[in-house]
Design a protein around this motif. Sequence first.
Motif, short mmCIF file in Angstrom:
data_model
loop_
_atom_site.label_atom_id
_atom_site.label_comp_id
_atom_site.label_asym_id
_atom_site.label_seq_id
_atom_site.Cartn_x
_atom_site.Cartn_y
_atom_site.Cartn_z
N GLU B 274 0.85 -1.19 0.00
CA GLU B 274 0.00 0.00 0.00
C GLU B 274 0.88 1.24 0.00
OE1 GLU B 274 -3.32 0.17 -0.19
OE2 GLU B 274 -3.19 -2.02 -0.43
N LYS B 275 0.33 2.34 -0.50
CA LYS B 275 1.09 3.58 -0.58
C LYS B 275 1.62 4.04 0.78
CE LYS B 275 1.30 8.13 -2.64
NZ LYS B 275 0.64 9.29 -3.21
N SER B 276 0.75 3.98 1.80
CA SER B 276 1.17 4.49 3.12
C SER B 276 2.32 3.64 3.67
CB SER B 276 -0.01 4.47 4.08
OG SER B 276 -0.46 3.12 4.20
N ASP B 277 2.21 2.34 3.49
CA ASP B 277 3.25 1.44 3.94
C ASP B 277 4.56 1.71 3.18
OD1 ASP B 277 4.08 -0.52 5.60
OD2 ASP B 277 3.36 -2.19 4.37
N GLU B 279 5.47 4.54 1.75
CA GLU B 279 6.09 5.81 2.14
C GLU B 279 6.80 5.69 3.49
OE1 GLU B 279 2.91 8.61 1.62
OE2 GLU B 279 3.47 8.96 -0.49
N ARG B 280 6.17 4.97 4.40
CA ARG B 280 6.77 4.79 5.71
C ARG B 280 8.11 4.05 5.59
NH1 ARG B 280 7.00 0.86 8.80
NH2 ARG B 280 5.48 -0.41 7.66
N GLN B 281 8.10 2.95 4.84
CA GLN B 281 9.32 2.15 4.73
C GLN B 281 10.43 2.86 3.94
OE1 GLN B 281 9.38 -2.09 4.52
NE2 GLN B 281 7.15 -2.21 4.29
N MET B 282 10.04 3.57 2.87
CA MET B 282 11.05 4.30 2.10
C MET B 282 11.74 5.33 2.99
SD MET B 282 11.26 3.01 -0.92
CE MET B 282 12.06 4.12 -2.07
N SER B 283 10.93 6.00 3.82
CA SER B 283 11.52 7.02 4.67
C SER B 283 12.40 6.38 5.74
CB SER B 283 10.37 7.85 5.26
OG SER B 283 10.77 8.43 6.46
N GLU B 284 11.95 5.28 6.31
CA GLU B 284 12.72 4.61 7.36
C GLU B 284 14.05 4.08 6.82
OE1 GLU B 284 10.77 1.16 9.10
OE2 GLU B 284 12.78 0.36 9.59
N TYR B 285 13.97 3.30 5.72
CA TYR B 285 15.22 2.74 5.18
C TYR B 285 16.10 3.80 4.53
CZ TYR B 285 13.61 -1.92 6.27
OH TYR B 285 13.22 -3.03 6.95
N GLY B 286 15.44 4.86 4.02
CA GLY B 286 16.21 5.96 3.45
C GLY B 286 17.14 6.58 4.47
N LYS B 287 16.61 6.80 5.68
CA LYS B 287 17.44 7.39 6.74
C LYS B 287 18.60 6.48 7.07
CE LYS B 287 13.99 10.18 9.00
NZ LYS B 287 12.72 9.58 9.43
N ARG B 288 18.31 5.17 7.12
CA ARG B 288 19.39 4.23 7.43
C ARG B 288 20.42 4.19 6.31
NH1 ARG B 288 16.61 -1.22 9.51
NH2 ARG B 288 18.75 -1.96 9.25
N LEU B 289 19.95 4.29 5.06
CA LEU B 289 20.87 4.27 3.91
C LEU B 289 21.88 5.40 4.01
CD1 LEU B 289 21.56 3.05 1.11
CD2 LEU B 289 20.06 4.78 0.10
N ILE B 470 19.65 -11.08 -6.88
CA ILE B 470 18.45 -10.85 -6.09
C ILE B 470 17.32 -10.51 -7.05
CG2 ILE B 470 17.38 -9.36 -4.38
CD1 ILE B 470 20.61 -9.07 -3.59
N VAL B 471 16.31 -11.37 -7.10
CA VAL B 471 15.18 -11.11 -7.98
C VAL B 471 14.20 -10.21 -7.25
CG1 VAL B 471 13.25 -12.14 -9.22
CG2 VAL B 471 15.48 -13.27 -9.20
N VAL B 472 13.84 -9.09 -7.87
CA VAL B 472 12.92 -8.15 -7.25
C VAL B 472 11.58 -8.24 -7.97
CG1 VAL B 472 12.52 -5.75 -6.63
CG2 VAL B 472 14.86 -6.64 -6.68
N GLU B 473 10.56 -8.65 -7.26
CA GLU B 473 9.23 -8.78 -7.84
C GLU B 473 8.71 -7.37 -8.10
OE1 GLU B 473 10.36 -9.92 -5.01
OE2 GLU B 473 10.20 -12.11 -4.97
N SER B 474 8.51 -7.00 -9.34
CA SER B 474 8.33 -5.58 -9.66
C SER B 474 7.04 -5.23 -10.37
CB SER B 474 9.54 -5.08 -10.47
OG SER B 474 10.73 -5.25 -9.76
N ASN B 475 6.07 -6.16 -10.40
CA ASN B 475 4.79 -5.78 -11.00
C ASN B 475 4.17 -4.62 -10.23
OD1 ASN B 475 4.84 -7.54 -13.09
ND2 ASN B 475 2.92 -8.60 -12.58
N ASN B 476 4.46 -4.60 -8.92
CA ASN B 476 4.00 -3.48 -8.10
C ASN B 476 5.21 -2.61 -7.75
OD1 ASN B 476 3.73 -2.41 -5.10
ND2 ASN B 476 1.67 -2.47 -5.99
N LYS B 477 5.15 -1.34 -8.20
CA LYS B 477 6.32 -0.48 -8.05
C LYS B 477 6.67 -0.19 -6.60
CE LYS B 477 6.36 1.72 -12.55
NZ LYS B 477 6.27 2.96 -13.34
N TYR B 478 5.63 -0.05 -5.78
CA TYR B 478 5.90 0.23 -4.37
C TYR B 478 6.69 -0.93 -3.75
CZ TYR B 478 2.46 4.01 -4.66
OH TYR B 478 1.78 5.15 -4.99
N PHE B 479 6.20 -2.13 -4.00
CA PHE B 479 6.90 -3.29 -3.45
C PHE B 479 8.35 -3.36 -3.95
CE2 PHE B 479 8.42 -7.61 -3.35
CZ PHE B 479 8.08 -8.01 -2.07
#
Lengths: 498, 498
Positions: B274-277, B279-289, B470-479
């Motif tokens: 989901e979009k909200s999930d 955004e939350r994860q991108m922001s969280e892992y972004g900070k760690r990156l 590493i295969v990235v399942e990409s039919n869904n861009k958020y995932f």
Amino acid sequence: MATIDLITYEGSQKLDQKEFDAIYPDLKLRVGELQRAVRDSGVPVIVLFEGWYGSGISLVMNELNRVLDPRGFSYFATTAPEQDEKEYPFLTRFWVRTPSAGRIALFDRGWYGRTMIERTDFSGKVVLQDFAVDEINSFERTLFENGTFILKIFLHISSKEQKKRFKKHQDDPFTLGYIPEEDWSVFVKYKKYLPVLQDLFTQTDTAEAPWHMVDASDQTYAIAEVFRLLISGLENALTMPGKKTQKPGYTHPGYQMPVRGRLPDTADLSLSLEKSDYERQMSEYGKRLRQCQYDLFRKKIPTIILFEGWDAAGKGGAIIRMAGHLNPRGYSVEPVGPPNDIEKFHHHLWRFQKKIPRDGYVRIFDRSWYGRVLVERVEGLAAPPEWERAYREINEMEEALVRHGALLIKFWLHIDRDEQLARFRAREEDPSKKWKITREDWRNREKWDEYEEALRDMFEYTSTASAPWIVVESNNKYFSRVKVLKTVVQAMDAGLAR
Amino acid sequence: MATIDLITYEGSQKLDQKEFDAIYPDLKLRVGELQRAVRDSGVPVIVLFEGWYGSGISLVMNELNRVLDPRGFSYFATTAPEQDEKEYPFLTRFWVRTPSAGRIALFDRGWYGRTMIERTDFSGKVVLQDFAVDEINSFERTLFENGTFILKIFLHISSKEQKKRFKKHQDDPFTLGYIPEEDWSVFVKYKKYLPVLQDLFTQTDTAEAPWHMVDASDQTYAIAEVFRLLISGLENALTMPGKKTQKPGYTHPGYQMPVRGRLPDTADLSLSLEKSDYERQMSEYGKRLRQCQYDLFRKKIPTIILFEGWDAAGKGGAIIRMAGHLNPRGYSVEPVGPPNDIEKFHHHLWRFQKKIPRDGYVRIFDRSWYGRVLVERVEGLAAPPEWERAYREINEMEEALVRHGALLIKFWLHIDRDEQLARFRAREEDPSKKWKITREDWRNREKWDEYEEALRDMFEYTSTASAPWIVVESNNKYFSRVKVLKTVVQAMDAGLAR
């Protein structure tokens, strides 16, 4: 151009996040369109950012790196030079990074910040080295005149704002992590350097490469403003001639060509040497050359020896006879032919800037950057404004080399028409040398008079005080080779004694 | 090949000056002829000299530098690496200097001397690092198999002769001036290093690149012998396929392909976020990156993140979303297209060796060296033996990178055929994205099955323990974007914890 005023300007511009979010998608789209248009037009573009430490350049860079298509731009973060980069003229590391046709080079700081750090005398009063401005202006002018669009942006914040940010971000790796600590001390002494920076910017705010100041007290505003400048910049870039249309560009109107030099007509081609005398002198000067090479290496003085001359005048032979006395670990021969497919899409001096010898090394050019005003002129490969401009471009490059401390020795190997004919025929008859003579050589020979005219101009305009031409009377090979070797040794001796 | 025997061999060959003068002109002529023939044939040639200090390499180099036509060769004097060169894998500085088609690269010492100095453990017993031989053999084999001829010459003198020469030449700048003093101590301890050197040579005396020992006790003899070896070497080089004939070369017969990896068939393309999930994860892992990037920089660990995937699978988007969290001063994106006119005439890995990140930096490849086994295979741009060899070549290159300490993260962005069609159509309908879709994309799509076959092999042969796909399942861009970012952060964390 609006002259940049750092001293009286107090930042106050703001943009709130909502307004920014409303305009940003269009700005991004437009930058994408323009980047593709620039690629198609073949105009090389330089976007240079300078700014106070703490002004947020890395945030702006971060945006641009994401928005620009990576296939069309290069990004360079300028930091302190590597040890080996230090052993070249100041601008070399920027020259070699200038973009090719249709590409954008993004400089995250560049020759201005480094001028403040490397070319400023910090003892007592803070002053710029007096030639620094000239070299920068000449660099930017020649790029512009040969078709490169240059956008220079300065991110400005007040001293108060800088102090505030340093307190807040002191430990933030994102903004400060990649700046070497030794550079810090220079740029944080805001008030001490403000007038010097103002002076530098005023003198480099030229028609070819004007400055744009961005008020960076509010970061959202600064990013939007940079995008606007980039958009209007790229739109201007599209009005430049570009590589595809092959227009010759523009020549700075105020330039007067220097008049100096000796014409090769006065060369006495009857000069010759006996074999025994030749062998004695070659051996004597050869030994001295070997010692000179080593002394120059220890003193870190670079040497450039450049050979031009009529076809079959004996350039190759003179080089081989000289090189036999050199240690191969300290010299190399750079044969110069037509530019390759990569070089063609760069400024004509780019490929030579990449071959400038490192301090202490000897580089021998078998033909050189003078091709622009000889073969390219005669064969129509460069348009008149292009080769006319080149005299000045070459003089300025050579002046910068000499100022850096290089020995620059320029030879013209001179023979007359009859001697050339005799040599061409002898080559054709010798099976081991036949490959040396091509149809092109015969064709060049037919254009002797046109080459002579080009030559006359070359001597007149590029035999400067710091880099005079040396005409080598070469009808007699023994005389020619001895004169070359002796001249090099004497120039090296003089260079070592300075 | 005759196995080189340093230990029992005692030099005794001599040639007097008169004999030498009698044969030398013919040797020189023949070298000239062969150099031109090599240029015409398009075979790249490496001539590598190693030898004891004092064995007279510089004298031999001096001769060769004068005899070879400078338009067709490059000369490299290998000394201690610069600081920045040290921050790359050991062989990188030799890789980037390998010759292009038809050119000769002359190495005045190279990867053997440096292996003795840099990859030998001198504490107590003298031993080679155990992978050193493998990396050298792999380097030479892949060059040979892709058409480069390699001539390796060792100039041998006895310990007694070396001592004699050192006494005589101690202060001669010509022979010793350019060798840094810290290297001296290693090579003058003749007896200590003799068995290690013998071991190194025995293990690297391969069919692809055999060793030739030259007795250098008499310098006149040595020079003549080097010329003879060069002549027979260049004659052999001319029997290689070369660039002009486009033959695919040769594959080492003993090689077994590794079988590992997971096929993308098993990818669950229904995975989504989901979009909200998102955004939350991108922001969280972004900070760690962001923190990881800085820590890797401080620890001088280089990172390579490589993206392959179906057209329109979202490589660009995933890269941009990740890069937004990185400091631009420490990373760059390398978009990979077809090789340019210079790159075409080199080994297919050469252009990537030039882009290996420096220690502490992050380089993101948008497409990569896997083009050899994907597009070049499917489009017939590489012949079957060429792309078949490439699996091993790639595995060995990646193994060397990982051994050097690099983090290597390889993503395959996977979508299915229907999803691709939907994205192609959406791009065509969006005026701001229309430029992204070309006729070529549609053509590639028609070859989906052929690409799938190539892909299957790629996973099978190159998903190694040290560098798995590493295969990235990409039919869904958020995932897809979250999986990429999260995987990078986790790999970096693991790398930092090592």
